[in-house]
Motif scaffolding. Structure first.
Motif, PDB file in Angstrom:
ATOM      1  N   ARG A  91     -12.128 -11.442 -10.873  1.00  0.00           N
ATOM      2  CA  ARG A  91     -13.300 -10.767 -11.457  1.00  0.00           C
ATOM      3  C   ARG A  91     -14.456 -10.710 -10.470  1.00  0.00           C
ATOM      4  O   ARG A  91     -15.185  -9.737 -10.401  1.00  0.00           O
ATOM      5  CB  ARG A  91     -13.761 -11.491 -12.733  1.00  0.00           C
ATOM      6  CG  ARG A  91     -12.802 -11.352 -13.896  1.00  0.00           C
ATOM      7  CD  ARG A  91     -13.151 -12.305 -14.998  1.00  0.00           C
ATOM      8  NE  ARG A  91     -13.155 -13.685 -14.492  1.00  0.00           N
ATOM      9  CZ  ARG A  91     -13.424 -14.758 -15.207  1.00  0.00           C
ATOM     10  NH1 ARG A  91     -13.722 -14.629 -16.479  1.00  0.00           N
ATOM     11  NH2 ARG A  91     -13.379 -15.961 -14.671  1.00  0.00           N
ATOM     12  N   THR A 101      -8.014 -16.110  -6.336  1.00  0.00           N
ATOM     13  CA  THR A 101      -8.964 -16.970  -5.621  1.00  0.00           C
ATOM     14  C   THR A 101      -8.922 -18.412  -6.126  1.00  0.00           C
ATOM     15  O   THR A 101      -9.775 -19.224  -5.774  1.00  0.00           O
ATOM     16  CB  THR A 101     -10.400 -16.415  -5.752  1.00  0.00           C
ATOM     17  OG1 THR A 101     -10.699 -16.275  -7.157  1.00  0.00           O
ATOM     18  CG2 THR A 101     -10.531 -15.061  -5.082  1.00  0.00           C
ATOM     19  N   ASP A 120     -11.110  -7.392 -14.444  1.00  0.00           N
ATOM     20  CA  ASP A 120     -10.959  -8.413 -15.482  1.00  0.00           C
ATOM     21  C   ASP A 120      -9.702  -8.094 -16.291  1.00  0.00           C
ATOM     22  O   ASP A 120      -9.584  -6.994 -16.856  1.00  0.00           O
ATOM     23  CB  ASP A 120     -12.203  -8.371 -16.389  1.00  0.00           C
ATOM     24  CG  ASP A 120     -12.255  -9.551 -17.342  1.00  0.00           C
ATOM     25  OD1 ASP A 120     -11.179 -10.103 -17.675  1.00  0.00           O
ATOM     26  OD2 ASP A 120     -13.370  -9.912 -17.754  1.00  0.00           O
ATOM     27  N   VAL A 127      -2.849 -16.230 -15.371  1.00  0.00           N
ATOM     28  CA  VAL A 127      -4.030 -16.075 -16.229  1.00  0.00           C
ATOM     29  C   VAL A 127      -4.759 -17.411 -16.252  1.00  0.00           C
ATOM     30  O   VAL A 127      -4.139 -18.472 -16.198  1.00  0.00           O
ATOM     31  CB  VAL A 127      -3.653 -15.611 -17.644  1.00  0.00           C
ATOM     32  CG1 VAL A 127      -2.938 -14.269 -17.578  1.00  0.00           C
ATOM     33  CG2 VAL A 127      -2.794 -16.614 -18.389  1.00  0.00           C
TER      34      VAL A 127
END
Ligand SMILES: NC(=O)c1ccc[n+]([C@@H]2O[C@H](COP(=O)([O-])OP(=O)(O)OC[C@H]3O[C@@H](n4cnc5c(N)ncnc54)[C@H](OP(=O)(O)O)[C@@H]3O)[C@@H](O)[C@H]2O)c1
Length: 279
Positions: free
Chosen positions: A31, A8, A47, A68
């Protein structure tokens, strides 16, 4: 099926859109719940720091785009890559940073460096993308531009070839869809030309249709501002790149054009597309 982590964010969202538009089966991971994903895209909430949940995030994937966020220091690179292998993933594309290559002593890039090592040693087909600074870092100025038609920043005339996240996504989509051409490669991704903060602000003034003042901050003023929300060693690393980039960090890479067959998008195109954030 292709799993996209960080789905996102600046790169993940356009990547999911490009893959879905190309007819790929895509699973987007973040998440928080995700809205506005293209029809047909599955979302998995999870997560990457939760090692016990990793198998579920990668289940059924043939390929993974591994992105990440932040410093990533809460993450375990080996556990994440091992979980992907155990889930039957065959190909992995890791989004790293150009600074892993140019700032070999930088502590703030240790985690991305560890991810690169884990990905290269995974036994999977791998590709590493090393983008330079993102055009989207200019979102940090959005509030100042909206409320005061001003940007206060250091090193106004030091130019870097910032890259549009949509071009990173474009390269990622190409690499994920044509693994034979890109396995075992590391690509440095930049924009088409080095552009200084002052020139970026000029481009933003163009899209808002009003003058935007550039207020020069000293390095120590910038350090105190950034230190409010970032660790000291990260701030020092950032200021060093922004103020004293190496010749390599200022150089335009040909890798976006090599993979996409066209020149990278200029900062002005990013500003145009994101005008609503600044008006
Ligand atoms: N900005 C730069 O100039 C620059 C330059 C080179 C490299 N990079 C690298 O690019 C990466 C950031 O890319 P970006 O700007 O596209 O990211 P971003 O816009 O910050 O988005 C982060 C994405 O990751 C998700 N996420 C964050 N933490 C997560 C976790 N623990 N588990 C699962 N999902 C998580 C977020 O959604 P949720 O919050 O809902 O989880 C979001 O989808 C970083 O690795 C950075 O080092 C950045």
């Amino acid at each position: 099926m292709i799993v996209v982590t960080g789905a996102t964010g600046n790169v993940g969202r356009p990547l999911v859109e490009l893959l879905a538009a190309a007819g790929e089966k895509v699973t987007a991971v973040s998440r928080r719940p995700a809205d506005g994903l293209p029809a047909g895209v599955t979302h998995r909430q999870g997560d990457l720091a939760d090692v016990g949940g990793l198998a579920g995030l990668f289940e059924g994937a043939e390929a993974v785009y591994l992105l990440v966020a932040g410093l990533g220091d809460e993450l375990d690179p080996r556990a994440i890559v091992t979980a992907a292998v155990a889930a039957g993933v065959r190909r992995i594309v890791f989004q790293s940073s150009q600074l892993v290559g140019t700032r070999t002593g930088s502590v703030s890039h240790d985690v991305l460096r560890a991810f690169e090592t884990a990905v290269r040693g995974s036994g999977l087909d791998w590709t590493v993308l090393r983008p330079g600074g993102f055009a989207s870092n200019a979102f940090l100025w959005a509030e100042q531009v909206r409320s005061a038609r001003t940007v206060a920043a250091p090193f106004g005339d030091v130019a870097l070839p910032v890259v549009d996240p949509v071009d990173i996504a474009g390269v990622a989509a190409e690499v994920l869809r044509d693994p034979a051409a890109h396995a075992g490669r590391t690509y440095v991704l930049t924009g088409p030309v080095a552009v200084s903060p002052r020139e970026q602000v000029r481009a933003l003034a163009g899209v808002v249709g009003a003058p935007v003042a550039f207020v020069a901050l000293s390095a120590s003023e910038a350090r105190s501002q950034l230190a409010r929300f970032l660790p000291e060693e990260v701030v020092d690393g950032m200021l060093s790149v922004m103020g004293e980039p190496s010749a390599e960090e200022q150089r335009v890479s040909s890798d976006v054009e090599r993979v996409l067959g066209r020149t990278p998008r200029p900062f002005a195109a990013w500003a145009e597309r994101n005008a609503p954030a600044f008006t």
